[in-house]
Design an enzyme around this catalytic site. Structure first.
Site, mmCIF file in Angstrom:
data_model
loop_
_atom_site.group_PDB
_atom_site.id
_atom_site.type_symbol
_atom_site.label_atom_id
_atom_site.label_comp_id
_atom_site.label_asym_id
_atom_site.label_seq_id
_atom_site.Cartn_x
_atom_site.Cartn_y
_atom_site.Cartn_z
ATOM 1 N N GLY A 1 0.820 -1.297 0.043
ATOM 2 C CA GLY A 1 -0.016 0.020 -0.019
ATOM 3 C C GLY A 1 0.802 1.234 -0.143
ATOM 4 N N GLY B 1 -1.908 7.249 1.195
ATOM 5 C CA GLY B 1 -2.104 7.326 2.327
ATOM 6 C C GLY B 1 -0.692 7.240 3.333
ATOM 7 N N GLY C 1 0.921 4.683 3.923
ATOM 8 C CA GLY C 1 2.071 3.939 3.359
ATOM 9 C C GLY C 1 2.961 4.770 2.277
ATOM 10 N N SER D 1 -3.678 -0.865 14.434
ATOM 11 C CA SER D 1 -4.691 0.406 14.487
ATOM 12 C C SER D 1 -5.132 0.531 16.083
ATOM 13 C CB SER D 1 -6.066 0.203 13.764
ATOM 14 O OG SER D 1 -6.842 1.131 13.947
ATOM 15 N N TYR E 1 -13.640 -4.399 10.509
ATOM 16 C CA TYR E 1 -12.444 -3.868 10.188
ATOM 17 C C TYR E 1 -11.478 -3.951 11.527
ATOM 18 C CZ TYR E 1 -8.701 -0.119 9.683
ATOM 19 O OH TYR E 1 -7.502 0.361 9.470
#
Length: 320
Positions: free
Chosen positions: A25, A29, A31, A154, A179
């Site tokens: 990724g 963002g 990444g 997260s 998520y």
């Protein structure tokens, strides 16, 4: 903790020429900023992305900011286990110094979606895809003198637990909860991976990080995501508590580069775990549950058909 934060300068990173880092990724963002900062060390940075056009835009952006940046792209769709295998083959490397398992999918609304392999999309992308990727990368990581697997978790994972009888949210699908559980699975994997590496006497280290709270409106503008003056002004009040994605990349970058970082550690932002310089955090709650992590490992190995570092220290993944 303060000694860790003052000794590490996020603006003066160590030289890493000759090393190779893969960032999943890395085209968008957080990444992207992980990749941009790592490219500034002179290392070769490989963007793992399913979208070649976006990856090329990201690479051009990095080159515009980092003179002589060594950056390239490999096609990698973590929601497709076959793509993970071909993506690793496309690396064309004899060794890999670090992989940053950063890519993730967050769906805001139902309905529940499945991948072509028949797995729930967020669990498949965020956890199973990275589980399989690390397994495929095992020989390359084992061939490096002190490789690192850096898993991006997260804050949302802290408030969740895993239902091992419904890991793929067949009975109970709520997008934000699914998520958060997928991110908890990622973090549990990162900690369990390090325990197994240590037990096997391997030199590879597994480190877990989280970015805290990151907003687009507080993030420096780049060709991958241009921000208007109005967007930046509207985001200023949130800057008292949160941060942009450039700063949110710091824990992962430190986990890759700082020689003082040890396997099995958790790194996040200094201020309430939400913003600021990267510091060491305690591993608590469900993240410290070794029994749960071991059971998750077994299920993940069965679902992917791979067992990362099963034959460490040699590092060859064992088909299940």
């Amino acid at each position: 903790m303060s000694s860790h934060s003052t000794a590490w300068d996020v603006r003066r990173l160590p030289d890493a020429r000759g090393r190779h880092f893969l960032v999943t990724g890395g085209n968008a963002g957080i990444g992207y900023f992980v990749a941009e900062q790592l490219a500034g060390t002179g290392a070769t940075v490989i963007l793992g992305s399913r979208d070649p056009a976006r990856a090329e835009t990201a690479a051009l952006s990095i080159r515009s900011r980092v003179p002589d940046a060594r950056v390239r792209h490999v096609p990698l769709d973590l929601a497709d286990l076959a793509s993970v295998e071909t993506g690793v083959e496309a690396l064309g490397l004899e060794s890999l110094d670090a992989v940053v398992c950063n890519a993730g999918v967050l769906l805001d609304h139902p309905p529940r979606r499945e991948t072509g392999d028949g797995h729930e999309l967020m669990f498949a992308t965020n956890h199973l895809g990275h589980f399989a990727l690390v397994a495929r990368l095992a020989p390359l990581l084992a061939a490096a003198p002190a490789a690192r697997v850096v898993t991006t978790g997260s804050l949302t994972a802290r408030s969740e637990t895993l239902d091992l009888d419904d890991l793929q949210s067949v009975r109970d699908y709520r997008p934000k909860r699914t998520y958060a559980r997928s991110k908890l699975a990622q973090m549990l994997f990162g900690f369990e991976l390090d325990r197994r590496l240590r037990a096997a006497g391997a030199t590879t280290r597994s480190v877990v990080t989280h970015p805290g709270g990151a907003l687009d409106s507080l993030t420096p503008s780049r060709p991958i995501r241009l921000r208007t003056t109005g967007e930046r002004l509207r985001g200023l009040p949130a800057g008292l508590l949160l941060q942009g994605k450039e700063a949110a990349a710091w824990p992962a970058v430190r986990a890759v580069l700082d020689p003082s970082v040890r396997g099995g550690q958790l790194w996040g932002p200094r201020v309430l775990g939400i913003r600021g310089l990267p510091v060491l955090e305690p591993v608590r709650g469900h993240m410290a549950d070794e029994v749960l992590a071991g059971r998750l490992w077994d299920v993940s190995a069965a679902l992917t058909g791979l067992d990362p570092f099963a034959d460490a220290p040699g590092g060859t993944p064992r088909p299940c």
